[in-house]
Design a protein around this motif. Sequence first.
Motif, PDB file in Angstrom:
ATOM      1  N   VAL A   1       0.842  -1.197   0.000  1.00  0.00           N
ATOM      2  CA  VAL A   1       0.000   0.000   0.000  1.00  0.00           C
ATOM      3  C   VAL A   1       0.879   1.249   0.000  1.00  0.00           C
ATOM      4  CG1 VAL A   1      -1.751   1.293   1.273  1.00  0.00           C
ATOM      5  CG2 VAL A   1      -1.784  -1.213   1.302  1.00  0.00           C
ATOM      6  N   TYR A   2       0.563   2.197  -0.889  1.00  0.00           N
ATOM      7  CA  TYR A   2       1.210   3.505  -0.904  1.00  0.00           C
ATOM      8  C   TYR A   2       0.157   4.567  -0.609  1.00  0.00           C
ATOM      9  CZ  TYR A   2       5.076   1.138  -3.312  1.00  0.00           C
ATOM     10  OH  TYR A   2       6.107   0.286  -3.637  1.00  0.00           O
TER      11      TYR A   2
ATOM     12  N   CYS B   1      -4.111   7.014  -2.734  1.00  0.00           N
ATOM     13  CA  CYS B   1      -3.531   5.729  -2.337  1.00  0.00           C
ATOM     14  C   CYS B   1      -3.473   4.805  -3.546  1.00  0.00           C
ATOM     15  CB  CYS B   1      -4.308   5.081  -1.197  1.00  0.00           C
ATOM     16  SG  CYS B   1      -5.984   4.556  -1.609  1.00  0.00           S
ATOM     17  N   ALA B   2      -2.455   3.961  -3.552  1.00  0.00           N
ATOM     18  CA  ALA B   2      -2.297   2.934  -4.580  1.00  0.00           C
ATOM     19  C   ALA B   2      -2.036   1.609  -3.867  1.00  0.00           C
ATOM     20  CB  ALA B   2      -1.144   3.274  -5.512  1.00  0.00           C
ATOM     21  N   ILE B   3      -2.767   0.587  -4.257  1.00  0.00           N
ATOM     22  CA  ILE B   3      -2.679  -0.724  -3.609  1.00  0.00           C
ATOM     23  C   ILE B   3      -2.319  -1.766  -4.659  1.00  0.00           C
ATOM     24  CG2 ILE B   3      -3.948  -2.499  -2.338  1.00  0.00           C
ATOM     25  CD1 ILE B   3      -5.792  -0.211  -1.331  1.00  0.00           C
TER      26      ILE B   3
ATOM     27  N   ARG C   1      -6.176   2.137  -7.651  1.00  0.00           N
ATOM     28  CA  ARG C   1      -5.851   3.533  -7.347  1.00  0.00           C
ATOM     29  C   ARG C   1      -7.113   4.264  -6.907  1.00  0.00           C
ATOM     30  NH1 ARG C   1      -2.862   6.468 -12.033  1.00  0.00           N
ATOM     31  NH2 ARG C   1      -4.665   5.743 -13.198  1.00  0.00           N
ATOM     32  N   LYS C   2      -6.959   5.110  -5.913  1.00  0.00           N
ATOM     33  CA  LYS C   2      -8.113   5.826  -5.374  1.00  0.00           C
ATOM     34  C   LYS C   2      -7.650   7.173  -4.840  1.00  0.00           C
ATOM     35  CE  LYS C   2     -12.301   5.902  -3.159  1.00  0.00           C
ATOM     36  NZ  LYS C   2     -13.596   5.275  -3.365  1.00  0.00           N
TER      37      LYS C   2
ATOM     38  N   ALA D   1       1.153   7.781  -5.430  1.00  0.00           N
ATOM     39  CA  ALA D   1       0.186   8.270  -4.448  1.00  0.00           C
ATOM     40  C   ALA D   1       0.194   9.793  -4.389  1.00  0.00           C
ATOM     41  CB  ALA D   1       0.497   7.684  -3.073  1.00  0.00           C
ATOM     42  N   ASP D   2       1.381  10.399  -4.541  1.00  0.00           N
ATOM     43  CA  ASP D   2       1.486  11.860  -4.556  1.00  0.00           C
ATOM     44  C   ASP D   2       0.711  12.445  -5.731  1.00  0.00           C
ATOM     45  OD1 ASP D   2       2.866  14.480  -3.786  1.00  0.00           O
ATOM     46  OD2 ASP D   2       3.532  14.218  -5.860  1.00  0.00           O
ATOM     47  N   ARG D   3       0.832  11.818  -6.883  1.00  0.00           N
ATOM     48  CA  ARG D   3       0.120  12.293  -8.071  1.00  0.00           C
ATOM     49  C   ARG D   3      -1.391  12.176  -7.885  1.00  0.00           C
ATOM     50  NH1 ARG D   3       2.807   9.677 -11.218  1.00  0.00           N
ATOM     51  NH2 ARG D   3       1.518   7.842 -11.579  1.00  0.00           N
ATOM     52  N   LEU D   4      -1.839  11.100  -7.267  1.00  0.00           N
ATOM     53  CA  LEU D   4      -3.270  10.920  -7.009  1.00  0.00           C
ATOM     54  C   LEU D   4      -3.801  12.009  -6.074  1.00  0.00           C
ATOM     55  CD1 LEU D   4      -3.272   7.047  -6.604  1.00  0.00           C
ATOM     56  CD2 LEU D   4      -4.561   8.313  -8.339  1.00  0.00           C
ATOM     57  N   ALA D   5      -3.014  12.359  -5.055  1.00  0.00           N
ATOM     58  CA  ALA D   5      -3.421  13.417  -4.132  1.00  0.00           C
ATOM     59  C   ALA D   5      -3.503  14.758  -4.854  1.00  0.00           C
ATOM     60  CB  ALA D   5      -2.449  13.499  -2.957  1.00  0.00           C
ATOM     61  N   THR D   6      -2.525  15.018  -5.721  1.00  0.00           N
ATOM     62  CA  THR D   6      -2.520  16.268  -6.492  1.00  0.00           C
ATOM     63  C   THR D   6      -3.700  16.330  -7.459  1.00  0.00           C
ATOM     64  OG1 THR D   6      -0.106  16.403  -6.352  1.00  0.00           O
ATOM     65  CG2 THR D   6      -1.175  17.685  -8.091  1.00  0.00           C
ATOM     66  N   GLN D   7      -4.006  15.221  -8.095  1.00  0.00           N
ATOM     67  CA  GLN D   7      -5.154  15.175  -9.001  1.00  0.00           C
ATOM     68  C   GLN D   7      -6.455  15.446  -8.250  1.00  0.00           C
ATOM     69  OE1 GLN D   7      -4.193  11.237 -10.561  1.00  0.00           O
ATOM     70  NE2 GLN D   7      -3.987  12.100 -12.622  1.00  0.00           N
ATOM     71  N   ALA D   8      -6.562  14.949  -7.031  1.00  0.00           N
ATOM     72  CA  ALA D   8      -7.760  15.229  -6.230  1.00  0.00           C
ATOM     73  C   ALA D   8      -7.903  16.727  -5.983  1.00  0.00           C
ATOM     74  CB  ALA D   8      -7.693  14.475  -4.902  1.00  0.00           C
ATOM     75  N   LEU D   9      -6.796  17.394  -5.659  1.00  0.00           N
ATOM     76  CA  LEU D   9      -6.828  18.846  -5.441  1.00  0.00           C
ATOM     77  C   LEU D   9      -7.181  19.594  -6.721  1.00  0.00           C
ATOM     78  CD1 LEU D   9      -3.695  19.258  -3.140  1.00  0.00           C
ATOM     79  CD2 LEU D   9      -6.078  19.663  -2.491  1.00  0.00           C
ATOM     80  N   ASP D  10      -6.848  19.006  -7.869  1.00  0.00           N
ATOM     81  CA  ASP D  10      -7.170  19.617  -9.164  1.00  0.00           C
ATOM     82  C   ASP D  10      -8.576  19.274  -9.636  1.00  0.00           C
ATOM     83  OD1 ASP D  10      -4.664  20.766  -9.302  1.00  0.00           O
ATOM     84  OD2 ASP D  10      -3.796  19.141 -10.491  1.00  0.00           O
ATOM     85  N   GLY D  11      -9.324  18.527  -8.813  1.00  0.00           N
ATOM     86  CA  GLY D  11     -10.690  18.174  -9.165  1.00  0.00           C
ATOM     87  C   GLY D  11     -10.819  16.956 -10.047  1.00  0.00           C
ATOM     88  N   VAL D  12      -9.742  16.183 -10.183  1.00  0.00           N
ATOM     89  CA  VAL D  12      -9.760  14.970 -11.008  1.00  0.00           C
ATOM     90  C   VAL D  12      -9.949  13.769 -10.090  1.00  0.00           C
ATOM     91  CG1 VAL D  12      -8.521  13.535 -12.655  1.00  0.00           C
ATOM     92  CG2 VAL D  12      -8.236  16.030 -12.689  1.00  0.00           C
ATOM     93  N   GLN D  13     -11.077  13.094 -10.210  1.00  0.00           N
ATOM     94  CA  GLN D  13     -11.360  11.937  -9.366  1.00  0.00           C
ATOM     95  C   GLN D  13     -10.868  10.665 -10.033  1.00  0.00           C
ATOM     96  OE1 GLN D  13     -15.464  11.510  -8.253  1.00  0.00           O
ATOM     97  NE2 GLN D  13     -15.106   9.649  -7.050  1.00  0.00           N
TER      98      GLN D  13
END
Length: 220
Positions: A76-77, A93-95, A107-108, A198-210
Amino acid sequence: MQLTISYLYKVPKGPVITCFTEEMNIETALELEADLQKMGRVREIVFQNNNGERFLRKELKAFIEKIQTEPHDVYVYFDGGYEIEYGRAGLGCAIYYEKSGEMYRVRKNALVDELTSSNEAEYAALHLAVQELAMLGIRYQPICIKGDSRLVINQMKEEWECYDPVFLTWADRIDARLAESGLEATYLHVPRKENSEADRLATQALDGVQIESQIVIEQP
């Protein structure tokens, strides 16, 4: 999964002694059991895992075969990002896990606005990952959790004291979720570069990309 072995040993011209081993992996446990059987003085050999489940050799092999068709070898990341000016956090997070001979990646991410700091965002991202493990039905096995937040990793390992009541609440939630699923977590601090997904996923969430995906990936 780690196992211990208990068995009865008959001392030549002496008493029967109950013996217990240290923890070992499944392969080592089966090899040791085979060697003990060759001695001719050992009986009632029983394997036991960390959840208190007990197996004879045939039962353990059946259990192993069952595991192969369920998610196992789980990594898990997690990562969290926080925007002070907007008071919102991105969680990612990436599992990775194996199932039936194939490697899967989940990925979530999530955007939340009730958090107050980047450290809390990291805790929330780890909680998101643990929730996802439950959704995947991953239970009763060891898992490895990796993140670049030295604070969260070391506090979850209980190597650093946690005095912040907010962080303590998150840690308790995470521990409770893991316990409910019978998961034994090993925490590992990794460089930010290794945690880039996981960092990219968090950044995408802040950019409104689910992001919410599950795919089979090719193993190296």
